[in-house]
Design an enzyme around this catalytic site. Structure first.
Site, PDB file in Angstrom:
ATOM      1  N   HIS A 149       0.801  -1.226   0.000  1.00 49.17           N
ATOM      2  CA  HIS A 149       0.000   0.000   0.000  1.00 49.17           C
ATOM      3  C   HIS A 149       0.839   1.284   0.000  1.00 49.17           C
ATOM      4  O   HIS A 149       0.293   2.396   0.080  1.00 49.17           O
ATOM      5  CB  HIS A 149      -0.927  -0.030   1.231  1.00 49.17           C
ATOM      6  N   LYS A 151       3.067   4.485  -1.152  1.00 49.23           N
ATOM      7  CA  LYS A 151       2.990   5.405  -2.292  1.00 49.23           C
ATOM      8  C   LYS A 151       4.189   6.341  -2.182  1.00 49.23           C
ATOM      9  O   LYS A 151       4.066   7.483  -1.763  1.00 49.23           O
ATOM     10  CB  LYS A 151       1.701   6.242  -2.244  1.00 49.23           C
ATOM     11  N   ASP A 156      17.028   9.200  -7.571  1.00 50.60           N
ATOM     12  CA  ASP A 156      18.496   9.313  -7.520  1.00 50.60           C
ATOM     13  C   ASP A 156      19.061   9.000  -6.130  1.00 50.60           C
ATOM     14  O   ASP A 156      20.155   9.464  -5.787  1.00 50.60           O
ATOM     15  CB  ASP A 156      18.946  10.731  -7.952  1.00 50.60           C
TER      16      ASP A 156
END
Ligand SMILES: [Zn+2]
Length: 202
Positions: A149, A151, A156
């Site tokens: 779940h 996000k 870099d």
């Protein structure tokens, strides 16, 4: 004798105070060096895809879509499009055309792209994961009935972009969402570790 000690105490006190002030100033200075950005969604206008992704930009004089560099979505896209070395995506759901195109564009430019996602959601209609696979992007997904779940994306290995925002169209122009961007190493490091842990686990 007493006078001397008192004078010494005053001096120690003064030196301590100055040291604390300098320490705080240096700390503040270092914190100020970190990039911080907080983005809120939804944006009021739909972003112009050509403006963001076409090599020649948007050539429409009367384009009604957003070219606003201050909009949350265009700021978010800039972080992705400015990636130089790697994009480590840990994203529950990706259905947004523009963000998916930004990722594949960077991949074709030689940026290392790795994606960790959720098994159930990657197989739903509209998911960009199969498109990523076709392009050759490596994807790993959870092996459980629970959700992957997260996000977040680590750019870099220096910037983390995280929040409630799934990379879906609804999240851009519909939902209330928040995104925090930082390059503070104390924050970036644990996110990078979490990505690596999941990458190796799946
Ligand atoms: Zn336009």
């Amino acid at each position: 004798q007493f006078r001397l000690n008192k004078w010494l105490l005053v001096q120690i006190g003064a030196v301590s105070t100055i040291t604390v002030i300098i320490y705080r100033l240096v700390k503040k200075q270092r914190q100020a060096e970190y990039t911080k950005n907080v983005l809120f969604f939804p944006d009021s206008h739909i972003p112009c895809r050509k403006y963001l992704l076409s090599p020649i930009g948007c050539t429409k004089n009367d384009c009604r879509l957003s070219h606003n560099e201050k909009s949350s979505f265009i700021k978010l896209m800039r972080y992705i499009l400015n990636a130089q070395k790697s994009l480590k995506l840990c994203m529950f759901s990706i259905t947004c055309d523009e963000l998916a195109q930004a990722v594949t564009t960077k991949y074709r430019q030689g940026v290392v792209v790795k994606v960790v996602t959720d098994t159930e959601y990657m197989n739903l209609n509209g998911s960009k994961m199969h498109g990523f696979l076709k392009q050759g992007i490596e994807i790993r997904h959870d092996r459980s009935s629970y959700l992957m779940h997260h996000k977040f994306v680590v750019i870099d290995e220096k910037i983390v972009v995280t929040g409630s925002f799934n990379w879906t169209h609804a999240a851009v122009v519909g939902n209330t969402e928040n995104v925090l961007v930082t390059n503070n190493p104390e924050i970036v490091r644990p996110y990078l570790n979490e990505f690596t842990n999941l990458w190796e686990k799946y």
